[in-house]
Design an enzyme around this catalytic site. Structure first.
Site, short mmCIF file in Angstrom:
data_model
loop_
_atom_site.label_atom_id
_atom_site.label_comp_id
_atom_site.label_asym_id
_atom_site.label_seq_id
_atom_site.Cartn_x
_atom_site.Cartn_y
_atom_site.Cartn_z
N HIS A 1 35.59 36.47 39.15
CA HIS A 1 36.50 35.38 39.52
C HIS A 1 37.36 35.78 40.72
O HIS A 1 37.47 35.02 41.70
CB HIS A 1 37.40 35.06 38.31
CG HIS A 1 38.35 33.93 38.53
ND1 HIS A 1 38.12 32.66 38.04
CD2 HIS A 1 39.55 33.87 39.17
CE1 HIS A 1 39.12 31.87 38.38
NE2 HIS A 1 40.01 32.59 39.07
N GLU A 2 37.94 36.96 40.66
CA GLU A 2 38.82 37.39 41.75
C GLU A 2 38.05 37.67 43.03
O GLU A 2 38.54 37.40 44.13
CB GLU A 2 39.63 38.62 41.33
CG GLU A 2 40.45 38.44 40.06
CD GLU A 2 41.31 37.19 40.07
OE1 GLU A 2 41.85 36.85 41.14
OE2 GLU A 2 41.45 36.55 39.02
N ASN B 1 44.82 38.96 45.64
CA ASN B 1 45.33 39.43 46.93
C ASN B 1 44.19 39.98 47.78
O ASN B 1 43.40 40.79 47.32
CB ASN B 1 46.36 40.54 46.71
CG ASN B 1 47.35 40.23 45.62
OD1 ASN B 1 48.09 39.27 45.69
ND2 ASN B 1 47.34 41.04 44.57
N ALA C 1 44.85 38.42 36.48
CA ALA C 1 44.58 39.14 37.73
C ALA C 1 45.07 38.28 38.88
O ALA C 1 45.37 37.10 38.72
CB ALA C 1 43.09 39.44 37.87
#
Length: 1037
Positions: free
Chosen positions: A451-452, A419, A416
């Site tokens: 995590h993202e 952004n 992933a």
């Protein structure tokens, strides 16, 4: 800035230029009649053809894909070279050669910019330079940093990707810059882009329609991926200017930059989409920019799309307007972003659908996927907003954007990408179908989502100044993801799993002399790409977890909140974080006033490796001498590393007569200046001590033999007295200390004697994971039969206790324990396991539409071993199911399982398919296929031969060396012959291995370690097995 001028500034000087720099003067132009123009055109084309033939026959041939031109897109031989035209509504009116022509007009209503740019077509042939350069091999001393003379403030980016045309991108960019030092040139990053030099203008910010500053020369530095515009006059310090240009880019299929992805809808129709992956250095492939993380700016984006598609970017759309003279095309105009780094900019143009919700009546949260897979995004939509809201509370910092999109991409190189406001995922990392996917797939989805989302603060809101501190992004996200998972799924015991998933894995890599510090100077993109590894992620997470415990949770959170508040929308270095945490620790009295976080943590981030803490108790047991040294699996006698490794170590411990495993704040600090310290007030010698409570410290522990014996006795008597994580720690430390020759294998394997009573997953997993090394080392030796019998003695009771029938209602870790037991029992050829696997798979083959026959948790075991024990028929059935499946995790499972076959010809064909563009296997999944074959005892020699024989084709397939391929096939090499082959491979391909140089050093070192282990321990293990009743020696009489 350091002591000398940056490389970019030196290149911009008027003197001679390096060979890899191309210089173009600027002509004033002239007018000719149409007939003369045609004649000149014929001469020009003829000259080009003749020159091309001469170059083709006599010039040195450059490998396609090994170095990509900054100006001309390079494509693999499997692709057509794009023709820079696009389909129009009335193609007969379209000239053969066109360009994107940008004209200034009044901005449309609601537009925030001073100018609006419209891409139109014209018959004018542009002065566009498309010269190719041959770059030199990567040199580590090349400085690829931009000059410090300019700072970007704002970008206007307009892109029209011709997704359903010839894959070109018609582009326009304006970048407003502030001059920090007077300079007569502008340096930007650029790659795989054709600039239109006559459109390049530099003008003062307040006079964009004026004459501007004359550009007298254009330079392109292929090696540094620089575009340089030389100006006739200097840009004045403190003033602001705008550089604008038109350009043409290319939607590549290399999974980086602005690239294309494909999928088939429910009717089998192939569909295209355009998506970005810019981290770390690929924004420059989409538009010219200052492509460094420290150069933040705001972005205003226009994306052109056909009306049957949609687009998304970091910010919300504020208006959609028609593209002039382009029927069926519209511009999506996006709101201006917050200040951010170029690598976080993102665009997607697709025909995907979405589901949405709103968090706290504030943030619009959407999940996007192929329409036929959209329902698989429901779990992400369930956990994502909950985790986002929890992180706002945890960091005491609101999420700053009005929306958060997450989108599952069919072709995606990473798991992933964070952004800002538009997180892109591989499908398996965001989509989950409970009817088809295993419990581990579900945990993977929530882990990647957490995590993202953590990156929206660590990495996006506050960004490292340079990639040296990448670990501040990835280490924090890798630790905080567990906090997010624990909030979303509190029954999963993920904090216990941390030591298995992160620490124990990275311990192995960090015990090599070829490891690297967490914080490491990097420059060239090949260097940067290599530090996206387990050190930055898992070691970073592990030392942050350690810091959380020695500071306490409250102090840790206070320091983080202050750090984020102080540096939001800006850049920071690790010392900035250390100062904020120190201030909080001194306020809360969790550190002495004369001790700073920097003093402690620099010893963990600026040097590689980790210590083994040696605990030697006194004869009566009431005190212990504690020392530290770097833990290495093998100490090379001729090592050139003379650094004296010492750390500030937070020592925690408990004792047998009053065990307390919850006090994880340091009882004693061992300084980096101390060779040893004494710990007093311990119990008598008949009571054990355990150091490193809950394995919160990033170190191993070794004891004297008496204390090891006491721990073994306690485990046999009542293992539950010892904390679950510490049971896993004792097993992992003992086996790795034995591997390094610091503990006898008799002691390490003695720890295993209690396992028949163990019921928890984490200690079992630690035990089995460590036995895997013995299994792989002995797999091709005469001693394997004895080891196999020993392993079955350990595993069969566990297999019998968990049973082959799965229950999805069991606690998650019980489900994992069953998966582990069944997988190993079948791997060790336990008859009952193999019979069950074959019978269930055969039942499925007879009823292929019934997806409930095989429990999702058991699929990996059943698929693999049924195919391994079966024939071509079983393999072909798996392939047909792979082609039919609409679920990413199911496709992955089948791809892995098909690598389990023992049919050599099928494995050979499978390897060829993996690296073929038209085989049905996506480029992103070639790693999985190769790794599955390499993990197969039958397939490993095939995979290694294939990698050697087909290296050039694989290199071209990816455009660079891929370290994962090398690591997967060589991880268990343990013979002198294999070491020779590895060294020969490095010599033969040294020029190709810039992006895998560290990986090749590590696999060579690991092979040497394995050889040393075989020399020193093979007979030891075989004798131990013989003495414990597992001999397979045959009678000689």
């Amino acid at each position: 800035m350091t002591g000398s001028r940056r490389a970019g500034e030196l290149l911009a000087m008027e003197g001679s230029h390096p060979e890899h720099v191309i210089s173009f003067g600027k002509s004033k132009g002239c007018y000719v009649s149409r007939g003369v123009a045609v004649l000149l055109g014929v001469f020009f084309v003829s000259g080009l053809v003749a020159t091309g033939l001469l170059v083709y026959h006599y010039a040195p041939q450059e490998r396609v894909g090994s170095q990509e031109s900054l100006l001309v897109p390079r494509t693999p031989s499997t692709e057509r070279r794009p023709v820079m035209t696009r389909r129009r509504t009335n193609p007969t009116k379209r000239p053969a050669t066109t360009r994107a022509n940008v004209t200034r007009k009044k901005p449309p209503s609601g537009t925030k910019t001073k100018t609006k740019t419209i891409i139109t077509t014209t018959t004018t042939i542009p002065f566009t330079t498309t010269t190719t350069t041959t770059g030199e091999p990567f040199q580590e001393d090349i400085d690829v940093r931009l000059p410090n003379t300019l700072k970007p403030l704002h970008y206007l980016v307009k892109l029209q990707p011709l997704i359903n045309g010839n894959f070109s991108i018609l582009g326009y960019v304006e970048v407003e810059m502030e001059v920090l030092e007077s300079t007569s040139n502008v340096t930007l990053h650029i790659a795989d882009i054709i600039t239109k030099n006559e459109t390049i203008r530099v003008a003062p910010s307040g006079d964009l329609d004026g004459p501007g500053l004359r550009v007298i020369k254009h330079l392109y530095d292929h090696e540094r991926q620089f575009y340089l515009a030389h100006l006739e006059e200097e840009l004045q310090q403190g003033h602001k200017y705008v550089l604008s240009m038109e350009f043409t880019g290319y939607l590549n299929d290399q999974l980086h930059g602005f690239y294309r992805s494909t999928y088939r809808d429910a009717d089998g129709t192939e569909k295209m989409l355009a998506v970005t992956q810019f981290q770390a250095t690929d924004a420059r492939r989409a538009f010219p920019c200052f492509d460094e993380p420290g150069l933040k700016a705001t972005f205003e984006v226009y994306l052109a799309r056909s009306t049957n598609m949609s687009s998304i970017s970091n910010m919300p759309i504020i208006e959609t307007i028609p593209v002039e003279d382009e029927e069926g095309w519209v511009w999506d105009h996006y709101d201006t972003s917050v200040p951010m780094s170029t690598y976080l900019v993102a665009f997607v143009v697709s025909d995907f659908a979405y589901l949405s919700t709103t968090t706290n009546n504030k943030t619009l949260f959407r999940v996007w996927a192929r329409e036929s897979a959209l329902q698989q995004a429901k779990y992400s939509l369930q956990v994502g907003p909950a985790i986002l809201t929890h992180f706002e509370d945890y960091f005491n910092q609101s999420y700053p954007l009005p929306k958060q999109d997450m989108i599952a991409i069919p072709d995606f190189s990473a798991g992933a990408m964070e952004n800002w406001g538009l997180i892109t995922y591989r499908e398996t990392a965001m989509l989950y179908d409970s009817r088809v996917s295993a419990a581990s797939n579900k945990q993977y989805v929530v882990a990647v989502v957490a995590h993202e989302l953590a990156h929206q603060w660590f990495g996006n809101l506050v960004t490292p100044v340079w990639w040296t501190d990448l670990w501040l992004n990835e280490g924090f996200a890798s630790y905080v993801e567990y906090i997010g998972i624990n909030h979303a799924e509190p029954t999963w015991k993920v904090m216990e799993q941390f030591v298995l998933n992160e620490m124990h894995i990275v311990f192995s890599l960090d015990s090599l002399e070829s490891s690297h510090p967490i914080s490491i100077p990097v420059g060239h993109p090949d260097e940067i790409s290599q530090i996206f590894d387990r050190i930055s992620y898992a070691k970073g997470a592990s030392i942050i977890r350690m810091m959380n415990h020695f500071l306490t949770e409250a102090t840790f959170r206070k320091g983080l909140s202050n750090y984020l508040d102080a540096f939001k929308y800006e850049n920071a270095e690790q010392d900035d974080l250390w100062r904020q945490l120190t201030t909080a620790a001194h306020q809360d009295d969790t550190l002495p006033q004369d001790l700073t976080v920097k003093t402690i943590m620099d010893t963990w981030t600026l040097q590689m490796g980790y210590p083994v803490i040696k605990v030697e108790r006194s004869p009566d047991g009431t005190s212990a001498t504690v020392s530290q040294e770097r833990f290495l699996l093998v100490k090379e006698a001729d090592s050139e590393d003379t650094h004296e490794y010492k750390w500030w170590v937070p020592l925690t411990y408990t004792v047998g007569d009053d065990p307390n495993f919850n006090e994880t704040r340091a009882k004693v600090w061992m300084k980096d200046s101390e060779t040893h310290i004494t710990i007093p007030s311990l119990p008598t010698k008949d009571q054990w001590v355990i150091f490193n409570l809950q394995e919160t410290g990033y170190y191993r522990v070794n004891y004297d033999q008496d204390n090891w014996n006491l721990l073994i006795q306690q485990l046999l008597a009542d293992h539950r007295v010892i904390n679950t994580i510490n049971r896993a720690q004792i097993i992992d430390d003992a086996m790795n200390l034995a591997k390094a020759g610091q503990v006898a294998y008799d002691t390490a394997l003695g720890v295993y004697n209690y396992l028949g009573k163990e019921t928890e997953f984490v200690p079992w997993a630690a035990a089995i994971n460590n036995l895997a090394y013995l299994k792989e080392m002995l797999a091709r030796t005469g001693g394997y039969g004895a080891l196999k019998n020993y392993l079955l003695d350990i595993l069969v009771p566990l297999y019998d206790s968990v049973g082959f029938d799965d229950s999805r209602d069991d606690p998650l870790l019980d489900q994992y324990k069953r998966q582990k037991a069944l997988s190993w029992a079948c791997e060790l050829e336990h008859p009952d396991c193999l019979q069950n696997a074959a019978a269930i798979y055969a039942h499925w083959m007879n009823n292929p539409e019934n997806s409930s026959i095989i429990s999702p948790n058991l699929k990996s075991t059943v698929y693999c071993h049924a195919i391994a024990e079966g024939s071509e028929k079983e393999w072909n059935f798996a392939w047909s199911q792979y082609l039919k499946s609409n679920v990413g995790s199911e496709k992955n499972g089948l791809l892995s399982a098909m690598g389990c076959t023992k049919q050599v010809w099928i494995l050979s064909r499978y390897l060829e398919m993996a690296f073929s563009s038209d085989s049905g296997i996506r480029k992103q999944d070639a790693f999985r296929v190769f790794g599955a074959v390499a993990a197969n005892e039958v397939g490993r020699p095939l995979a290694w031969s294939f990698l050697q024989d087909e290296w050039d084709a694989i290199f071209e397939f990816y455009g660079k060396a891929k370290s994962r391929l090398i690591k997967s096939v060589t991880s268990y090499f343990n013979t002198v012959q294999q070491l020779k082959e590895l060294r020969l491979f490095r010599r033969e391909h040294i020029e190709d291995l810039d992006s895998a140089s560290r990986a090749i050093r590590q696999v060579i070192e690991r092979t040497r370690i394995n050889i040393a282990w075989m020399n020193g321990n093979y007979d030891v293990i075989v004798n131990w097995l013989d003495e414990n009743g597992y001999s397979t020696k045959l009678s000689s009489a």
